[in-house]
Write an enzyme that holds these catalytic residues in place. Structure first.
Site, PDB file in Angstrom:
ATOM      1  CE1 TYR A 158      -3.717   2.458   0.847  1.00  0.00           C
ATOM      2  CE2 TYR A 158      -2.440   3.122   2.757  1.00  0.00           C
ATOM      3  CZ  TYR A 158      -3.511   3.321   1.901  1.00  0.00           C
ATOM      4  OH  TYR A 158      -4.367   4.365   2.110  1.00  0.00           O
ATOM      5  CG  ASP A 160      -3.540  12.355   5.297  1.00  0.00           C
ATOM      6  OD1 ASP A 160      -3.708  12.662   4.109  1.00  0.00           O
ATOM      7  OD2 ASP A 160      -4.063  11.354   5.823  1.00  0.00           O
ATOM      8  CG  ASP A 204      -4.825   7.450   0.367  1.00  0.00           C
ATOM      9  OD1 ASP A 204      -5.767   7.995  -0.216  1.00  0.00           O
ATOM     10  OD2 ASP A 204      -4.501   7.702   1.554  1.00  0.00           O
ATOM     11  CG  ASP A 212      -5.603  12.042  -0.556  1.00  0.00           C
ATOM     12  OD1 ASP A 212      -5.571  11.099   0.255  1.00  0.00           O
ATOM     13  OD2 ASP A 212      -4.722  12.922  -0.590  1.00  0.00           O
ATOM     14  CG  HIS A 217      -8.216   3.951  -0.804  1.00  0.00           C
ATOM     15  ND1 HIS A 217      -8.317   5.217  -0.277  1.00  0.00           N
ATOM     16  CD2 HIS A 217      -7.149   3.379  -0.196  1.00  0.00           C
ATOM     17  CE1 HIS A 217      -7.351   5.401   0.618  1.00  0.00           C
ATOM     18  NE2 HIS A 217      -6.611   4.319   0.672  1.00  0.00           N
ATOM     19  CD  GLU A 238     -10.130  10.478   1.199  1.00  0.00           C
ATOM     20  OE1 GLU A 238      -9.435   9.456   1.352  1.00  0.00           O
ATOM     21  OE2 GLU A 238      -9.846  11.571   1.719  1.00  0.00           O
ATOM     22  CB  CYS A 291      -6.068  11.939   8.993  1.00  0.00           C
ATOM     23  SG  CYS A 291      -6.197  10.402   9.916  1.00  0.00           S
ATOM     24  NE  ARG A 321     -10.901   7.422   3.638  1.00  0.00           N
ATOM     25  CZ  ARG A 321      -9.780   7.895   4.177  1.00  0.00           C
ATOM     26  NH1 ARG A 321      -8.615   7.308   3.931  1.00  0.00           N
ATOM     27  NH2 ARG A 321      -9.804   8.950   4.955  1.00  0.00           N
ATOM     28  CD  GLU A 336     -10.551   5.896   7.448  1.00  0.00           C
ATOM     29  OE1 GLU A 336     -10.434   4.734   7.896  1.00  0.00           O
ATOM     30  OE2 GLU A 336      -9.568   6.625   7.220  1.00  0.00           O
ATOM     31  CG  ASN A 380      -7.332   2.388   7.999  1.00  0.00           C
ATOM     32  OD1 ASN A 380      -6.203   1.950   8.190  1.00  0.00           O
ATOM     33  ND2 ASN A 380      -7.582   3.677   7.855  1.00  0.00           N
TER      34      ASN A 380
HETATM   35  C1  LIG Z   1      -5.282   5.254   5.364  1.00  0.00           C
HETATM   36  C2  LIG Z   1      -4.967   6.709   5.329  1.00  0.00           C
HETATM   37  O1  LIG Z   1      -5.855   7.344   4.442  1.00  0.00           O
HETATM   38  C3  LIG Z   1      -3.559   6.950   4.786  1.00  0.00           C
HETATM   39  O2  LIG Z   1      -3.361   7.999   4.152  1.00  0.00           O
HETATM   40  O3  LIG Z   1      -2.679   6.129   5.055  1.00  0.00           O
HETATM   41  C4  LIG Z   1      -5.036   7.374   6.739  1.00  0.00           C
HETATM   42  C5  LIG Z   1      -4.226   6.664   7.783  1.00  0.00           C
HETATM   43  C6  LIG Z   1      -3.951   7.455   9.051  1.00  0.00           C
HETATM   44  O4  LIG Z   1      -3.825   8.692   8.998  1.00  0.00           O
HETATM   45  O5  LIG Z   1      -3.788   6.844  10.097  1.00  0.00           O
HETATM   46  C7  LIG Z   1      -6.502   7.503   7.128  1.00  0.00           C
HETATM   47  O6  LIG Z   1      -7.056   6.567   7.719  1.00  0.00           O
HETATM   48  O7  LIG Z   1      -7.104   8.550   6.812  1.00  0.00           O
HETATM   49 MG   LIG Z   2      -5.143   8.753   3.215  1.00  0.00          MG
END
Ligand SMILES: C[C@](O)(C(=O)O)[C@H](CC(=O)O)C(=O)O
Ligand SMILES: [Mg+2]
Length: 296
Positions: free
Chosen positions: A44, A59, A86, A88, A113, A115, A123, A158, A188, A210
């Site tokens: 991933y 993030d 990811d 986004d 994925h 979202e 996040c 997501r 999520e 997750n």
């Molecule tokens: C999965 C996730 O989208 C990521 O960018 O790795 C994050 C992980 C995290 O910040 O712990 C998320 O869950 O939004």
């Molecule tokens: Mg993410």
């Protein structure tokens, strides 16, 4: 003859062979090689991870398609495990999302994925997330699905809806996303056995759980999540968090102790480093080439 599968087909095969499939975050090409050589079947690339590790950013949707593509290409060049990326919110409207999918396929990704948060995303485990309407997310998914050239390229939707709208609404959204063509659902920041079971019973596509640390979800085991119907278990940043803590200890020890002897046991040795890289094979080839040159 070994099978030549597309990245997407490899991901789908790994899903069939591993119930549930553990997908581990690999922050760079080298850790991807480590994951593979230790037996993992799928890897991933975390959006948060790219932002944090490659750009020193939070993030919060500040990295671009090209920022993420650069890391995807580095990883897929070094490791042939199927890579879930990811993306986004897909970086824009329908045309942008279509371009994202085409570029991800070209860069060798197996799956993505996308979202249902607004572009100013957070996040998934932080408060005050905003989400777009079901219709808008359905349009995102349709744009993504229409754009893929390999029918096996895996497009996961997501939903971040649970935090704001609760279980029933999140399930309704997930159903609409699957009807729009999503191959899997990333549920999520849901929390309990009841939530995971509800998703897997309502839908007949793989559900991603997750298991990110220090967030909203307890760190359930593979056995528990498998029993509750999860098809994919994600550990997006687990190794990254451990690497960071180890690096912190080294930086501190160098200042405090004036040497690295107290932390040497926490380090990968030169030999271990080289083994993952196949360094000795390269060196032998180099020696052979030099020897050939001398004999001329
Ligand atoms: C999965 C996730 O989208 C990521 O960018 O790795 C994050 C992980 C995290 O910040 O712990 C998320 O869950 O939004
Ligand atoms: Mg993410």
């Amino acid at each position: 003859m070994s099978e030549r599968l597309s990245p997407g087909a490899k991901f789908r095969k790994a899903l069939i062979n591993n119930k549930p499939l553990q997908v581990v975050g690999t922050i760079n090409a080298y850790t991807a090689m480590m994951a593979q050589q230790n037996g993992h079947q799928a890897i991933y690339l975390s959006g948060g991870g790219v932002a944090n590790a490659s750009y020193g950013l939070p993030d919060l949707g500040m990295t671009s398609l090209n920022d993420v593509l650069a890391d995807v290409s580095r990883i897929t060049s070094a490791c042939d495990l199927p890579l879930l990326v990811d993306i986004d919110t897909g970086w824009g409207g329908a045309f942008n999302i279509a371009k994202t999918i085409r570029d991800m396929e070209k860069a060798g990704a197996a799956a993505v994925h996308i979202e249902d948060q607004v572009a100013q995303k957070r996040c998934g485990h932080r408060p005050n997330k905003e989400i777009v309407s079901t219709e808008e997310m359905v349009d995102r998914i349709k744009a993504a699905v229409d754009a893929r050239t390999d029918p096996d390229f895996f497009i996961m939707a997501r939903t971040d809806a649970f935090a704001q709208e609760g279980l029933e609404k999140a399930l309704e959204r997930a159903k609409a996303y699957v009807a729009a063509g999503a191959d899997g659902i990333f549920a999520e920041a849901v929390k309990t056995e009841e939530h995971y079971r509800a998703f897997s019973e309502a839908l007949d596509v793989p559900i991603l759980a997750n298991m990110t640390e220090f967030g909203q979800t307890e760190l359930w085991t593979r056995e528990q999540l498998g029993e509750w119907g999860a098809g994919i278990i994600l550990y997006p940043l687990s190794a990254f968090r451990a690497m960071n803590k180890a690096a912190e200890a080294v930086y501190r020890a160098l200042l405090e102790d004036g040497h690295q002897r107290n932390v040497i046991d926490t380090m990968q040795t030169r030999m271990e480093l080289y083994d993952y890289l196949g360094y000795h094979d390269y060196e032998q080839k180099l020696d052979a080439l030099f020897a050939e040159g001398k004999n001329k």
